[in-house]
Design a protein around this motif. Structure first.
Motif, PDB file in Angstrom:
ATOM      1  N   SER A   1       8.079   5.415   7.007  1.00 24.06           N
ATOM      2  CA  SER A   1       6.886   5.492   7.855  1.00 24.06           C
ATOM      3  C   SER A   1       5.906   4.406   7.432  1.00 24.06           C
ATOM      4  CB  SER A   1       6.240   6.871   7.731  1.00 24.06           C
ATOM      5  OG  SER A   1       5.856   7.124   6.388  1.00 24.06           O
ATOM      6  N   TRP A   2       5.151   3.896   8.404  1.00 21.68           N
ATOM      7  CA  TRP A   2       4.271   2.765   8.115  1.00 21.68           C
ATOM      8  C   TRP A   2       3.199   3.119   7.091  1.00 21.68           C
ATOM      9  CZ3 TRP A   2       4.177  -2.211   8.279  1.00 21.68           C
ATOM     10  CH2 TRP A   2       2.966  -2.892   8.137  1.00 21.68           C
ATOM     11  N   ASP A   3       2.738   4.363   7.094  1.00 23.89           N
ATOM     12  CA  ASP A   3       1.663   4.755   6.189  1.00 23.89           C
ATOM     13  C   ASP A   3       2.189   5.297   4.852  1.00 23.89           C
ATOM     14  OD1 ASP A   3       2.790   7.026   7.168  1.00 23.89           O
ATOM     15  OD2 ASP A   3       0.913   7.989   7.777  1.00 23.89           O
ATOM     16  N   ARG A   4       3.496   5.148   4.590  1.00 23.30           N
ATOM     17  CA  ARG A   4       4.041   5.617   3.306  1.00 23.30           C
ATOM     18  C   ARG A   4       3.437   4.831   2.148  1.00 23.30           C
ATOM     19  NH1 ARG A   4       8.675   4.783  -0.096  1.00 23.30           N
ATOM     20  NH2 ARG A   4       9.472   6.777  -0.897  1.00 23.30           N
TER      21      ARG A   4
ATOM     22  N   PRO B   1       0.273   1.967   1.594  1.00 21.51           N
ATOM     23  CA  PRO B   1      -0.839   1.305   2.301  1.00 21.51           C
ATOM     24  C   PRO B   1      -0.699  -0.214   2.257  1.00 21.51           C
ATOM     25  CG  PRO B   1      -1.561   2.146   0.173  1.00 21.51           C
ATOM     26  CD  PRO B   1      -0.177   2.658   0.368  1.00 21.51           C
ATOM     27  N   PHE B   2      -0.751  -0.850   3.445  1.00 17.49           N
ATOM     28  CA  PHE B   2      -0.658  -2.303   3.547  1.00 17.49           C
ATOM     29  C   PHE B   2      -1.957  -2.873   4.105  1.00 17.49           C
ATOM     30  CE2 PHE B   2       3.896  -1.044   4.288  1.00 17.49           C
ATOM     31  CZ  PHE B   2       4.342  -1.459   3.044  1.00 17.49           C
TER      32      PHE B   2
ATOM     33  N   SER C   1      -1.618  -4.690   9.863  1.00 12.76           N
ATOM     34  CA  SER C   1      -1.126  -3.658  10.770  1.00 12.76           C
ATOM     35  C   SER C   1       0.355  -3.845  11.047  1.00 12.76           C
ATOM     36  CB  SER C   1      -1.906  -3.704  12.084  1.00 12.76           C
ATOM     37  OG  SER C   1      -1.607  -4.904  12.786  1.00 12.76           O
ATOM     38  N   ARG C   2       0.978  -2.800  11.589  1.00 14.16           N
ATOM     39  CA  ARG C   2       2.403  -2.873  11.905  1.00 14.16           C
ATOM     40  C   ARG C   2       2.661  -3.884  13.015  1.00 14.16           C
ATOM     41  NH1 ARG C   2       6.561   2.160  12.925  1.00 14.16           N
ATOM     42  NH2 ARG C   2       8.390   0.890  13.419  1.00 14.16           N
TER      43      ARG C   2
ATOM     44  N   TYR D   1       4.103  -8.147   2.466  1.00 18.23           N
ATOM     45  CA  TYR D   1       2.921  -8.037   3.317  1.00 18.23           C
ATOM     46  C   TYR D   1       1.639  -8.253   2.519  1.00 18.23           C
ATOM     47  CZ  TYR D   1       6.616  -5.870   5.995  1.00 18.23           C
ATOM     48  OH  TYR D   1       7.810  -5.626   6.625  1.00 18.23           O
TER      49      TYR D   1
ATOM     50  N   ASN E   1       8.583  -1.254   0.233  1.00 20.20           N
ATOM     51  CA  ASN E   1       8.510   0.094  -0.318  1.00 20.20           C
ATOM     52  C   ASN E   1       9.233   0.213  -1.653  1.00 20.20           C
ATOM     53  OD1 ASN E   1       7.702   2.696   1.763  1.00 20.20           O
ATOM     54  ND2 ASN E   1       7.745   0.625   2.592  1.00 20.20           N
TER      55      ASN E   1
END
Length: 633
Positions: A281-284, A286-287, A290-291, A447, A492
């Motif tokens: 998941s994108w919010d797993r 914090p980057f 944005s996606r 990222y 990740n």
């Protein structure tokens, strides 16, 4: 309770006893004096004429072979006929007196060696059917040697080492030689190898047939059983027994294999723009972007050229006559810039295109700029250069890394300095430091926002957030120095390669190890992920290159076409080809997976003039670029 040894032990001892009876008759001219023992009857004649050296040899033979009743009786008879001097010389040599308690102890130590000899011969005879059992020879050898030294049996330990060290697997000979440097119990406490063997268990996965055979052996060999139960973790994989070649492919790690439970942890190996069930998941994590920005940036995927049906083009760059040796290299993601770390503590940046690198104008001039989109209004054309140097480190620079946009560079060195450089202003904008840190490699996250540094001192790696002065994660678990690090493309996970011959994969979410890959037979020098995140390539000091399936925790391929270390390693953008090179001054390429549909040969080799290959990079169009330092005589 006496050990219940296999029949072969008894046959071996009876044969040696008969042989020694003949030896005594011929060497000692025996006939007059009769010595009756539990092992047989020996006649002695003219014993007074036999020299002390021969008597000592005979007594020593009795003790080594475990004929303790014969030894005790022979000593008593020698004293009765006035040969006490020879007896005293023998007892002084072995460092004890002859009594029942001590003989029982010595007997037990010799039985340890006999048990190991029997186990080794058994695994040797079953190498075709039960090959996995041979992996136990090394941990049993090390533990028996350590226990003999702890008990103060230096001579017995030396005899055991001399007899069995050379028959250990070739992949373990380096550790075996290090073990041979230890000759006393006092050396055990300060040796790093002994500390590791004492603190950790050896892990081995066996098939059902090997597990059953091992259980039967353990019932016959009580000492071997005690060591296995206390120092070796036996697991069962439930499949057919691996072949000798497969066993060799997983050996090399001091502590055996990866625990099955560890490599069964789910890993989300896909990238955000690839889709699938194993996309995190994108919010797993914090980057800072944005996606949508990530997917837009990765739109260059459409430029990829498949290499399966054509020979790839290779361009090799050399740093001509550098001031000092080049210690590290990296290329920006758009393939336009090269950053070099040097042993003279400097960092150099080169342009790989025809465009020169310009600096931003001073802030005072930018205030009066009318058009921010016009490059000429914000860049100083008089500062245009094809290369420039950055100074600030106080020790050799062993790691450099570009961020995603190519505007920033990170560099690290052995004294713990990590410097963030702004290439547009050519200045250092941040310093990261941790006491006792010795950085050998540094990598920006895909990222941005995060970077990871390998630590020479702790045998681990540390991760920083760009906004924090101290690390936010510590990845500790290797047994030795971590030489290289690599971020997974989805940011990740982080991979680390170490001198302990293993590759580990760490989860950034909690800092835990989720993969352990064994099979290299020397230190890991380089790591590289494929663009889709499913394949991890590793290169070793002995020239081995291995490809791993990250999600399945499996070894895909392994090959070795050189004996020199692999310092440059890359996978093509389409994931079809792996390229590597090193001190042998060659760039090699090999197709990944099924080559039946490919027109490219199995291995392509390109030789440089006289420059070692220090870095390899595939452009977004799948063109291969190589780099190295070249010194003209």
């Amino acid at each position: 309770m006496a050990a219940n040894y296999p029949d072969t032990f008894q046959e071996k001892r009876i044969f040696r006893c008969s042989y020694f009876a003949v030896l005594l008759r011929n060497a000692l001219f025996v006939a007059h004096v009769t010595v009756r023992t539990a092992n047989g009857t020996i006649d002695l004649q003219n014993i007074a004429d036999v020299d002390d050296q021969m008597i000592v040899k005979c007594l020593n033979f009795f003790r080594v072979e475990g004929f303790f009743d014969a030894e005790r009786t022979f000593v008593r008879e020698l004293r009765n006929i006035g040969r006490s001097a020879a007896v005293d010389a023998y007892l002084q040599r072995v460092g004890c007196t002859v009594n029942d308690n001590q003989l029982a102890t010595v007997k037990s130590w010799n039985h340890w060696i006999e048990e190991y000899d029997y186990f080794f011969q058994y695994t040797k005879s079953k190498v075709d059917a039960l090959c996995e059992l041979s992996l136990l020879n090394f941990p049993l050898f090390t533990q028996l040697y350590i226990q003999l030294l702890k008990a103060g049996k230096m001579k017995l330990a030396s005899r055991f080492y001399d007899e069995f060290h050379s028959v250990q697997k070739e992949s373990m000979q380096e550790y075996t030689k290090q073990l041979g440097w230890i000759h006393s119990s006092e050396q055990l406490a300060d040796d790093w190898l002994i500390q590791i063997l004492e603190e950790h268990n050896f892990v081995l996965c066996l098939c059902l047939a090997c597990k059953s055979a091992l259980n039967e052996l353990m019932e016959k060999l009580p000492t071997i059983k005690d060591i296995i139960e206390s120092k070796i973790q036996i697991e069962c994989h439930g499949e057919v027994c691996r072949s000798e070649e497969q066993v060799e492919q997983i050996s090399g790690y001091l502590l055996g294999e990866a625990p099955r439970q560890l490599n069964q942890i789910p890993v989300l190996a896909s990238c955000f723009d690839h889709g699938g069930n194993d996309v995190p998941s994108w919010d797993r994590i914090p980057f800072p972007i944005s996606r949508d920005e990530v997917i837009l940036t990765n739109s260059d995927e459409i430029k990829k050229i498949c290499l399966n049906d054509a020979r790839p083009s290779v361009c090799f760059y050399t740093v001509l006559n550098p001031r000092v040796a080049v210690s590290s290299m990296v290329v920006s993601s758009d393939s336009t810039l090269l950053c070099v770390g040097n042993l003279d503590c400097s960092v150099e940046v080169f342009s790989l295109s025809k465009d020169l690198m310009e600096m931003l104008k001073p802030a005072s001039q930018l205030l009066h700029t009318e058009d921010d989109l016009d490059p000429s209004s914000i860049f100083d054309s008089s500062s245009a250069q094809s290369k420039f140097s950055l100074f600030g480190h106080s020790s050799p620079v062993y790691g450099v890394s570009f961020n995603r946009s190519g505007e920033f560079v990170l560099s690290c060195c052995l004294n713990g300095e990590i410097i963030l450089w702004n290439l547009l202003t050519r200045t250092r904008i941040a310093d990261y430091r941790m006491q006792m840190l010795k950085g050998l490699d540094v990598k920006f996250g895909p990222y941005d926002g995060y970077f990871v540094v390998s630590d020479y001192h702790s045998g681990g790696a540390l991760m920083w957030s760009m906004e924090c002065e101290t690390p936010v994660r510590a990845f500790i678990g290797h047994l030795s120095t971590v030489n290289c690090v690599a971020f997974h493309p989805n940011s990740n996970y982080v991979a680390t390669g170490s001198n302990d011959r293993t590759v580990r994969l760490w989860d950034l979410l909690d800092g835990k190890c989720v993969r352990l890959f064994t099979g290299h037979q020397d230190a890991i020098q380089s790591l590289y992920f494929s663009d889709d995140g499913h394949i991890l390539a590793s290169g070793g000091l002995s020239g081995q290159v291995m490809l791993w399936d990250v999600a399945m925790a499996a070894r895909l391929e392994g090959f070795k076409h050189s004996d020199r270390g692999v310092s440059g390693l890359a996978i093509s953008r389409d994931g079809s080809t792996v390229a590597w090179g090193g001190a042998d001054q060659k760039v090699m390429l090999r197709s990944i997976g099924d080559n039946s549909k490919s027109e490219m040969p199995c291995v392509l080799t390109y030789r440089t003039k006289s420059a070692p290959v220090q870095h390899l990079h595939f452009t977004q169009e799948n063109e291969l670029i190589g780099f190295g330092g070249f010194c003209r005589d």
